[in-house]
Design an enzyme around this catalytic site. Sequence first.
Site, mmCIF file in Angstrom:
data_model
loop_
_atom_site.group_PDB
_atom_site.id
_atom_site.type_symbol
_atom_site.label_atom_id
_atom_site.label_comp_id
_atom_site.label_asym_id
_atom_site.label_seq_id
_atom_site.Cartn_x
_atom_site.Cartn_y
_atom_site.Cartn_z
ATOM 1 N N ASP A 240 -5.931 -7.039 4.311
ATOM 2 C CA ASP A 240 -7.111 -6.548 3.597
ATOM 3 C C ASP A 240 -7.953 -7.729 3.110
ATOM 4 O O ASP A 240 -9.167 -7.762 3.294
ATOM 5 C CB ASP A 240 -6.668 -5.692 2.399
ATOM 6 N N ASP B 40 -11.942 -9.589 4.666
ATOM 7 C CA ASP B 40 -13.230 -9.727 3.963
ATOM 8 C C ASP B 40 -13.785 -11.136 4.176
ATOM 9 O O ASP B 40 -14.982 -11.312 4.432
ATOM 10 C CB ASP B 40 -13.083 -9.446 2.457
ATOM 11 N N ASP C 177 -2.701 -18.420 2.142
ATOM 12 C CA ASP C 177 -3.685 -19.231 1.411
ATOM 13 C C ASP C 177 -4.292 -20.296 2.334
ATOM 14 O O ASP C 177 -5.501 -20.498 2.367
ATOM 15 C CB ASP C 177 -3.086 -19.837 0.128
ATOM 16 N N TYR D 56 0.806 -1.217 0.000
ATOM 17 C CA TYR D 56 0.000 0.000 0.000
ATOM 18 C C TYR D 56 0.844 1.273 0.000
ATOM 19 O O TYR D 56 0.306 2.378 -0.031
ATOM 20 C CB TYR D 56 -0.932 0.012 1.221
ATOM 21 N N LYS E 138 3.404 -15.268 3.582
ATOM 22 C CA LYS E 138 3.664 -16.206 2.488
ATOM 23 C C LYS E 138 5.178 -16.354 2.416
ATOM 24 O O LYS E 138 5.824 -15.968 1.438
ATOM 25 C CB LYS E 138 3.054 -15.628 1.187
HETATM 26 C C1 IPM Z 1 -10.462 -1.623 3.457
HETATM 27 C C2 IPM Z 1 -10.670 -1.169 2.048
HETATM 28 C C3 IPM Z 1 -9.537 -0.228 1.680
HETATM 29 C C4 IPM Z 1 -8.246 -0.999 1.811
HETATM 30 C C5 IPM Z 1 -9.649 0.412 0.313
HETATM 31 C C6 IPM Z 1 -10.970 1.119 0.111
HETATM 32 C C7 IPM Z 1 -8.498 1.358 0.042
HETATM 33 O O1 IPM Z 1 -10.752 -2.244 1.186
HETATM 34 O O2 IPM Z 1 -10.481 -0.760 4.358
HETATM 35 O O3 IPM Z 1 -10.303 -2.823 3.682
HETATM 36 O O4 IPM Z 1 -7.839 -1.699 0.883
HETATM 37 O O5 IPM Z 1 -7.630 -0.917 2.860
HETATM 38 MN MN MN Z 2 -10.735 -4.175 2.208
#
Ligand code: IPM
Ligand code: MN
Length: 352
Positions: free
Chosen positions: A246, A250, A222, A137, A189
């Site tokens: 990140d 999710d 993974d 990032y 990894k």
């Molecule tokens: C998160 C989001 C952000 C990230 C994006 C919107 C830049 O996906 O907060 O997880 O990748 O950190």
């Molecule tokens: Mn995210």
Amino acid sequence: MSYGSYRIGVLPGDGTGPEVVREGLKVLDAVRQGFDVELEEFDLGGERYLRTGEVLPDDELDRLRDKDGLLLGAVGHVDVKPGILERELLLRLRFELDQYVNLRPIVRYPGVETLVPSHGEDDVNMVVVRENSEGLYSGAGGFHRKGTAHEVAVQESINTRHGVERIVRYAFELAMRPDRRRKLTLVHKTNVLTFAGDLYQRVVDEVAREFPEVETDYVHVDACCIYFLDSPGRFDVIVTDNMFGDIITDLGAMIQGGMGIAAGGNINPGGVSMFEPIGGTAPDHIGKGTINPLAAIGAVQMLLAQLGENDAAAKVDRGIRHATSKMKSMRAAEMGYSTGEVGDLVVEGTRA
Ligand code: IPM
Ligand code: MN
């Protein structure tokens, strides 16, 4: 007796951000006891950018820097080219305010159905400590011969000893807190990313000597995805780099029940921290009262905990658990609850 007052910057942002932030503030008001909050709203996000061309003016950044805490709804806009708001607003805030910890609890609340029927209610209870200031990032890299058949695109992962050590230390300290189980797993990894992964592993091994009570483990990213589905109970505190963090959070949100519940904090332990629902702007839900505000309410809980207002944070937690045990699903609207009604359920639960 002194009566504290916190100056909180509120960034409702775009999409469903304002709708969920409203519920978060409703809950904040309900649990506020023995302290005051002074809210200042900031108009930042896609709407503002389209109107004025401004993303994050320096004077506003300075005012944000001066707050005791920040609450963010969501940023992102279909009419704004991808990358502008992400990099120049959200990531710029994280970087400029040096919020080097992205703290993402993954908790299964009572009554919530998830997509993984084999998980019991107690199986999912971990926290991801995502490095939030460097890695892929960082923005380092560039194009060479752009637009030609010989184009080169380089995107570099920057990992500094200082950056890795501070995130690893934060994770160990977290693992020692009374509500944790003293287990820390490095997710990376190392078999392929032999430089960055090696630095992370060495730092974990070194810092581990200062925390003999914490059991350490290592899992490839993974394989981590498999374990999230197969045996999430093996995780207590996870420490990982920015990109892996990140992605796995999710998946983590899904094993909690969905993005509607997933809250996170961008934390600078010595500065100002910013809390947010991690789900984004949810364009399909805008203005319909169908978005689940629990993630934003969870963000308020984290904000209170960061301020040291643990009683108020505990009340929010009770409120969320009260709401989920009634809702049964994170798709609030499908269960017949509007955004505002979910907020009301939480408020009701904070009073119980
Ligand atoms: C998160 C989001 C952000 C990230 C994006 C919107 C830049 O996906 O907060 O997880 O990748 O950190
Ligand atoms: Mn995210």
